[in-house]
Design a protein around this motif. Structure first.
Motif, short mmCIF file in Angstrom:
data_model
loop_
_atom_site.label_atom_id
_atom_site.label_comp_id
_atom_site.label_asym_id
_atom_site.label_seq_id
_atom_site.Cartn_x
_atom_site.Cartn_y
_atom_site.Cartn_z
N ILE A 1 -20.75 -9.16 -17.35
CA ILE A 1 -22.02 -8.57 -17.70
C ILE A 1 -22.11 -6.91 -17.93
CG2 ILE A 1 -22.41 -8.14 -15.23
CD1 ILE A 1 -24.46 -10.50 -18.06
N SER A 2 -22.06 -6.21 -17.35
CA SER A 2 -21.63 -4.95 -17.66
C SER A 2 -20.84 -4.12 -16.99
CB SER A 2 -23.05 -4.36 -16.63
OG SER A 2 -23.05 -4.49 -15.19
N ARG A 3 -20.14 -2.93 -17.83
CA ARG A 3 -19.97 -2.06 -17.32
C ARG A 3 -19.46 -1.56 -15.87
NH1 ARG A 3 -17.53 2.55 -20.22
NH2 ARG A 3 -18.96 2.31 -21.71
N SER A 4 -20.90 -1.51 -15.23
CA SER A 4 -20.84 -0.78 -13.63
C SER A 4 -20.05 -2.68 -12.95
CB SER A 4 -21.97 -0.94 -12.88
OG SER A 4 -22.80 -2.08 -12.98
N HIS A 5 -20.39 -3.56 -13.74
CA HIS A 5 -19.76 -5.06 -12.67
C HIS A 5 -18.56 -5.13 -13.17
CE1 HIS A 5 -19.88 -9.14 -11.04
NE2 HIS A 5 -18.97 -9.57 -12.63
N MET A 6 -17.49 -4.72 -14.04
CA MET A 6 -16.37 -4.07 -14.35
C MET A 6 -15.59 -3.68 -13.67
SD MET A 6 -14.62 -3.40 -17.98
CE MET A 6 -15.59 -1.27 -17.42
N GLU A 7 -16.63 -2.49 -13.10
CA GLU A 7 -16.17 -1.34 -12.46
C GLU A 7 -15.79 -1.92 -11.21
OE1 GLU A 7 -17.90 2.25 -14.05
OE2 GLU A 7 -17.13 2.53 -15.56
N ARG A 8 -16.12 -2.38 -10.78
CA ARG A 8 -16.35 -3.50 -9.48
C ARG A 8 -15.66 -4.32 -9.78
NH1 ARG A 8 -21.53 -5.52 -8.76
NH2 ARG A 8 -22.28 -3.60 -9.40
N VAL A 9 -15.41 -5.31 -10.41
CA VAL A 9 -14.04 -5.87 -10.32
C VAL A 9 -12.84 -5.62 -10.41
CG1 VAL A 9 -13.34 -7.79 -11.71
CG2 VAL A 9 -15.76 -7.80 -11.13
N LEU A 10 -12.81 -4.46 -10.86
CA LEU A 10 -11.58 -3.26 -11.14
C LEU A 10 -11.57 -2.73 -9.89
CD1 LEU A 10 -11.44 -2.12 -14.51
CD2 LEU A 10 -9.83 -4.02 -13.63
N GLU A 11 -12.69 -2.22 -9.28
CA GLU A 11 -12.54 -1.86 -7.86
C GLU A 11 -11.88 -2.72 -6.65
OE1 GLU A 11 -15.63 0.05 -6.66
OE2 GLU A 11 -15.21 1.17 -8.80
N TYR A 12 -12.04 -4.12 -6.63
CA TYR A 12 -11.46 -5.39 -6.03
C TYR A 12 -9.94 -5.44 -6.09
CZ TYR A 12 -16.57 -5.96 -4.02
OH TYR A 12 -17.45 -5.97 -3.75
N ILE A 13 -10.41 -5.43 -7.08
CA ILE A 13 -8.57 -5.56 -7.77
C ILE A 13 -7.97 -4.90 -7.11
CG2 ILE A 13 -6.98 -5.98 -9.53
CD1 ILE A 13 -8.61 -7.32 -11.21
N GLU A 14 -8.60 -3.39 -7.14
CA GLU A 14 -7.13 -2.58 -6.63
C GLU A 14 -7.46 -2.90 -4.89
OE1 GLU A 14 -5.10 -0.23 -7.73
OE2 GLU A 14 -5.82 -1.42 -9.42
N VAL A 15 -8.60 -2.85 -4.48
CA VAL A 15 -8.81 -3.04 -2.53
C VAL A 15 -7.46 -4.23 -2.63
CG1 VAL A 15 -9.74 -4.04 -0.74
CG2 VAL A 15 -11.17 -2.23 -2.59
N GLY A 16 -7.35 -5.67 -3.21
CA GLY A 16 -6.59 -6.55 -3.34
C GLY A 16 -5.36 -6.17 -2.78
N LYS A 17 -4.56 -5.18 -3.85
CA LYS A 17 -3.48 -4.73 -4.06
C LYS A 17 -2.95 -3.24 -3.30
CE LYS A 17 -3.55 -3.15 -8.10
NZ LYS A 17 -3.39 -2.77 -9.49
N HIS A 18 -3.97 -2.93 -2.46
CA HIS A 18 -3.50 -1.77 -1.70
C HIS A 18 -3.25 -1.81 -0.28
CE1 HIS A 18 -2.54 0.44 -5.26
NE2 HIS A 18 -3.04 0.31 -6.27
N VAL A 19 -5.00 -2.24 -0.34
CA VAL A 19 -5.18 -2.12 0.96
C VAL A 19 -4.96 -3.48 2.04
CG1 VAL A 19 -7.76 -3.00 2.48
CG2 VAL A 19 -7.64 -0.63 1.05
N ASP A 20 -4.86 -5.25 1.16
CA ASP A 20 -5.31 -5.86 1.74
C ASP A 20 -3.44 -6.47 1.28
OD1 ASP A 20 -7.62 -6.41 2.28
OD2 ASP A 20 -8.08 -7.86 0.52
N HIS A 21 -2.65 -6.33 0.42
CA HIS A 21 -1.00 -5.89 0.27
C HIS A 21 -0.84 -7.23 -1.02
CE1 HIS A 21 -1.17 -2.37 2.42
NE2 HIS A 21 -1.37 -3.49 3.64
N ALA A 22 -2.31 -7.33 -1.20
CA ALA A 22 -1.93 -8.80 -2.69
C ALA A 22 -1.07 -8.40 -3.22
CB ALA A 22 -3.73 -9.01 -2.83
N THR A 23 -1.19 -10.05 -3.59
CA THR A 23 0.19 -9.99 -4.95
C THR A 23 -0.74 -10.18 -6.11
OG1 THR A 23 2.44 -9.95 -3.88
CG2 THR A 23 2.96 -10.52 -6.33
#
Length: 133
Positions: free
Chosen positions: A97-119
């Protein structure tokens, strides 16, 4: 709730109840003969309106006996989705919907990979170069 209401008031309209956007989709092992349908349902539940509707499915729980095949089919079908302008009839998924929403989603992906150790199995990065607020 629907069953109770419809028995006591047949004129009551159908409604969708939204409980904070934490809608689980549970895939049990007895669907293994129709696993493709379950994969399609999971994709639709999670990606309807690009996942930007609070009543969308947000979590998918898959029985361990069918998990590997489910994930394989999900990744394969996901790789075939066409992403682009939402008014193009050949497109399956449009932009956030917006650049800010896209950036938030990309941040959640990084959290999943690096904090939650998701694949991460597919995607996880911005596509294209155009985005606006």
């Amino acid at each position: 709730i629907d069953e109770y209401v419809s028995k006591n008031n047949p004129n009551f309209p159908k409604v969708t109840l939204e409980l904070g956007g934490k809608s689980p989709l549970i895939i049990m092992e007895d669907c293994k003969d129709r696993l493709e349908d379950a994969v399609d349902a999971a994709m639709s539940a999670n990606w309807y309106s690009n996942g930007q509707v609070c009543s969308n499915g947000t979590r998918v729980f898959v029985h361990e006996s069918i998990k590997d095949e489910f994930v394989e089919q999900l990744v394969e079908k996901t790789s075939r989705l066409q992403i682009g302008h939402p008014m193009d009839s050949e497109i399956d998924i449009g932009p956030m919907i917006s650049r800010s929403h896209m950036e938030r989603v990309l941040e959640y992906i990084e959290v999943g990979k690096h904090v939650d150790h998701a694949t991460l199995l597919y995607g996880g990065k911005r596509l294209g170069t155009e985005a606006s607020d």
